[in-house]
Design an enzyme around this catalytic site. Structure first.
Site, PDB file in Angstrom:
ATOM      1  N   ASP A 247       0.806  -1.224   0.000  1.00  0.00           N
ATOM      2  CA  ASP A 247       0.000   0.000   0.000  1.00  0.00           C
ATOM      3  C   ASP A 247       0.838   1.273   0.000  1.00  0.00           C
ATOM      4  OD1 ASP A 247       0.939  -0.537   2.561  1.00  0.00           O
ATOM      5  OD2 ASP A 247      -1.020  -1.071   3.342  1.00  0.00           O
TER       6      ASP A 247
ATOM      7  N   ASP B 274      -7.908  -2.669  13.979  1.00  0.00           N
ATOM      8  CA  ASP B 274      -9.281  -2.981  13.552  1.00  0.00           C
ATOM      9  C   ASP B 274      -9.320  -4.204  12.636  1.00  0.00           C
ATOM     10  OD1 ASP B 274      -8.124  -1.986  11.254  1.00  0.00           O
ATOM     11  OD2 ASP B 274      -9.595  -0.386  10.911  1.00  0.00           O
TER      12      ASP B 274
ATOM     13  N   HIS C  50      -7.399  -4.631   9.929  1.00  0.00           N
ATOM     14  CA  HIS C  50      -7.042  -4.421   8.516  1.00  0.00           C
ATOM     15  C   HIS C  50      -5.738  -5.109   8.168  1.00  0.00           C
ATOM     16  CE1 HIS C  50      -4.925  -0.510   9.880  1.00  0.00           C
ATOM     17  NE2 HIS C  50      -3.974  -1.262   9.385  1.00  0.00           N
TER      18      HIS C  50
ATOM     19  N   GLU D  79      -9.837  -1.925   5.237  1.00  0.00           N
ATOM     20  CA  GLU D  79     -10.505  -1.668   6.508  1.00  0.00           C
ATOM     21  C   GLU D  79     -11.758  -2.545   6.628  1.00  0.00           C
ATOM     22  OE1 GLU D  79      -8.915  -0.031   8.560  1.00  0.00           O
ATOM     23  OE2 GLU D  79      -8.062   1.839   7.804  1.00  0.00           O
TER      24      GLU D  79
END
Ligand code: F6R
Length: 245
Positions: free
Chosen positions: A67, A136, A138, A143
């Site tokens: 990313d 979370d 990810h 997400e």
């Protein structure tokens, strides 16, 4: 899914580095999928050490990073590209033409994402993907709510992710709102995956990922559908899961 619990962060990093070195020895032209963030920090140090000691060469290796923040280029100190360049790329014998990271500054990010998928395909797919995990759940910047079949795309970052990464930007307000990330479907196509997690603050999400329901609410749970995943945890990240003795 193989789960390894290491004594501590140091041992977790070493086990992961050994697996990467082994992969390259088996296939010198391996395609590696790489992550940034705190978790793989010492893994890269160990790979650099292994290279300096002549134990491994990256000459034929190709790398694809997961990313990049939208709007950031390789000279921005907070970009994934800058991290990779300084932490790893410039310290080993990787060839520049074999290094791939989404360009967060591309004029047309949609085109950039489609082109990135094509480049991965043309390289023959990722042989070994390294992953960290967000608080979370990810992986990459997929997400909660991300589709299990998603491809490389532009995504909005969760507020908890922007908060966690504020330290790299000098404040949350400076963290970009969006990023380009390989999709969950892209990650699932890797032949092998190593998921790393370290620290007590990751224990709850590790438990949910490995023992909870495999669904979109916990993106990393997609890995339970993958046949060749090695999870390497340090003791504190593993403290909420029960493992067979
Ligand atoms: C980084 C990435 C992210 C991180 C995750 C954990 O390229 O894709 O998914 O792996 O945010 O970050 P750390 O390791 O800093 O806790």
């Amino acid at each position: 899914m193989k789960i390894i619990v290491a004594k501590n962060y140091r041992e977790m990093s070493k086990i992961a580095a050994d697996l990467v070195v082994r992969q390259i020895k088996r296939k010198p032209a391996s395609v590696l999928g790489l992550a940034t963030g705190h978790t793989p920090f010492e893994l890269y140090d160990d790979l650099v050490q292994a290279y300096r000691r002549g134990k491994v060469s990256f000459k034929k290796v190709k790398t694809f990073n997961l990313d990049e923040y939208a709007g950031l280029g390789e000279n921005n100190r907070s970009s994934c590209h800058y991290y990779m360049k300084n932490k790893f790329f410039k310290k080993v014998d990787l060839s520049k033409k074999n290094i791939f990271i989404p360009d967060g500054r591309a004029a047309d990010l949609k085109k950039e994402c489609a082109a990135y998928e094509r480049k991965i395909r043309r390289a023959g797919g990722v042989d070994l993907q390294i992953l960290g995990i967000g608080l979370d759940g990810h992986i990459g910047f997929n997400e909660p709510g991300s589709n299990f079949s998603s491809k490389t795309r532009l995504v909005k970052l969760a507020e908890s992710t922007r908060r966690a990464n504020a330290k790299y930007f000098g404040g949350r307000a400076l963290v970009p709102q969006s990023a380009v990330t390989m999709g969950l479907g892209t990650i699932l196509k890797a032949k092998k995956v190593i998921l790393l997690a370290s620290g007590r603050e990751k224990a709850a999400i590790v438990k949910l990922t490995l023992r909870g329901k495999a669904d979109k609410i916990t993106p990393a749970s997609v890995l339970r559908k993958h046949p060749q995943v090695t999870v390497i945890l340090d003791k504190t990240a593993a403290e909420l899961i029960k493992l067979p003795k």
